[in-house]
Design an enzyme around this catalytic site. Structure first.
Site, PDB file in Angstrom:
ATOM      1  N   LYS A  30      -3.095   5.724  -4.160  1.00 49.42           N
ATOM      2  CA  LYS A  30      -4.180   6.659  -3.854  1.00 49.42           C
ATOM      3  C   LYS A  30      -4.039   7.932  -4.673  1.00 49.42           C
ATOM      4  O   LYS A  30      -2.920   8.364  -4.978  1.00 49.42           O
ATOM      5  CB  LYS A  30      -4.163   6.997  -2.357  1.00 49.42           C
ATOM      6  CG  LYS A  30      -4.121   5.758  -1.461  1.00 49.42           C
ATOM      7  CD  LYS A  30      -3.995   6.109   0.004  1.00 49.42           C
ATOM      8  CE  LYS A  30      -3.736   4.868   0.837  1.00 49.42           C
ATOM      9  NZ  LYS A  30      -2.320   4.439   0.802  1.00 49.42           N
ATOM     10  N   ASP A  62       0.832  -1.198   0.000  1.00 43.70           N
ATOM     11  CA  ASP A  62       0.000   0.000   0.000  1.00 43.70           C
ATOM     12  C   ASP A  62       0.867   1.249   0.000  1.00 43.70           C
ATOM     13  O   ASP A  62       1.704   1.429   0.884  1.00 43.70           O
ATOM     14  CB  ASP A  62      -0.897  -0.010   1.238  1.00 43.70           C
ATOM     15  CG  ASP A  62      -1.802   1.217   1.314  1.00 43.70           C
ATOM     16  OD1 ASP A  62      -2.983   1.092   0.959  1.00 43.70           O
ATOM     17  OD2 ASP A  62      -1.310   2.295   1.731  1.00 43.70           O
ATOM     18  N   HIS A  86      -7.695   9.505  -1.614  1.00 43.37           N
ATOM     19  CA  HIS A  86      -6.965   9.544  -0.350  1.00 43.37           C
ATOM     20  C   HIS A  86      -7.754  10.223   0.765  1.00 43.37           C
ATOM     21  O   HIS A  86      -7.663   9.837   1.933  1.00 43.37           O
ATOM     22  CB  HIS A  86      -5.618  10.243  -0.540  1.00 43.37           C
ATOM     23  CG  HIS A  86      -4.587   9.814   0.429  1.00 43.37           C
ATOM     24  ND1 HIS A  86      -3.237   9.866   0.159  1.00 43.37           N
ATOM     25  CD2 HIS A  86      -4.673   9.309   1.686  1.00 43.37           C
ATOM     26  CE1 HIS A  86      -2.553   9.417   1.199  1.00 43.37           C
ATOM     27  NE2 HIS A  86      -3.410   9.082   2.140  1.00 43.37           N
TER      28      HIS A  86
END
Length: 294
Positions: A80, A46, A114
């Site tokens: 993101k 991530d 985000h």
């Protein structure tokens, strides 16, 4: 204990339950972390444009794939959309193409907004829907959306989010958001699942850890997994990475789950409350310009 290490999202895509977060790491650090994590069995990575380390993650992905004889489809990569890119369809699409280049891939497995940037996230979501339809993202979702944001988004969306990534750990539970996501088949993912380590020495957590021969971190991660969350703890050390993955061979009982739940203070672990990203009277432009929204 025979337990699946993946969850199935509302579009049928499978996602690992435990992954690696790389916030607050340089590109060089992120590259090494990702390669090490892949070697230790991690398949979920991530990152975000805001972290400034997508290029490092991309290099680490390539190294990890080559050294472990894996294919791109063996990994689950999340990034993101930066807040400063939100609100303009073409800007989101163009910025995301640049993100793919830095990550050295032609698609991500999960693309998230985000933050719910005031008056911008619905137009941003329209871009994500087309990115999804074009196959550049296998799943799409959001971060830090509360019930009001999610309700508004669902009123405008053609495709419901697959994931909502929120801060969740023993100190902050966000129960209304959790209940809404669970009721609408939106997978929950915990960022800061260890709460900046603030409860790792807590006697309640330590007592439970001692009972199972586990670390406090493993107990906290287990507590979150048993509530259906995906977790993405950050670690730069190989041994700690291995430890954070070794959470599928024990199970907390109902009393232990409740004892940890009682540690809730509904306090964000870092800086969250001073930012007015979701509808501030001063104007969101100032916050974006100062890069104060991570």
């Amino acid at each position: 204990m025979d337990e699946s290490k993946t969850v199935t999202l509302n579009n049928g895509l499978t996602m690992p339950k435990v992954g690696l977060g790389v916030w607050k790491t340089t590109p060089a650090e992120a590259s090494q972390m990702v390669a090490t994590a892949i070697a230790n069995g991690y398949r979920l990575i991530d990152t975000a444009k805001q972290y400034g380390n997508e290029a490092g993650v991309g290099a680490g992905l390539q190294k990890g794939l080559a050294e472990n004889h894996l294919k791109r489809q063996d990994l689950f990569v999340t990034t993101k959309i930066f807040n400063g890119d939100q609100g303009d369809y073409d800007k989101v699409r163009s910025a995301f193409n640049d993100q793919l280049e830095r990550l050295q891939t032609d698609y991500v497995d999960l693309l998230l907004l985000h933050w719910p940037v005031f008056n911008r996230y619905n137009e941003s979501w329209r871009a994500l829907e087309d990115i999804y339809k074009d196959g550049q993202a296998k799943a799409i979702g959001v971060c830090n959306f509360n019930v009001a944001h999610l309700t508004n988004l669902l009123d405008h969306a053609a495709i419901n989010p697959q994931v909502n990534q929120i801060e969740f750990n023993p100190r902050i539970h966000q129960p209304e958001t959790v209940a809404f996501c669970q009721g609408n088949h939106i997978q929950l993912e915990a960022w800061s699942p260890l709460g900046n380590g603030q409860l790792l020495t807590n006697p309640v957590v330590k007592q439970i850890a001692d009972k199972y021969g586990k670390s406090s971190a493993q107990v906290e991660l287990r507590w979150e997994l048993q509530q259906g969350f995906v977790v993405i703890p950050k670690s730069t050390h190989s041994n700690r990475m291995k430890e954070n993955m070794a959470v599928f061979d024990f199970k907390l009982d109902a009393d232990e789950m409740e004892a940890i739940a009682e540690l809730d203070e509904e306090k964000h672990s870092i800086w969250y409350d001073k930012f007015k990203w979701s509808g501030n009277p001063e104007g969101v432009e100032d916050y974006i310009a100062r890069n104060e929204i991570i």
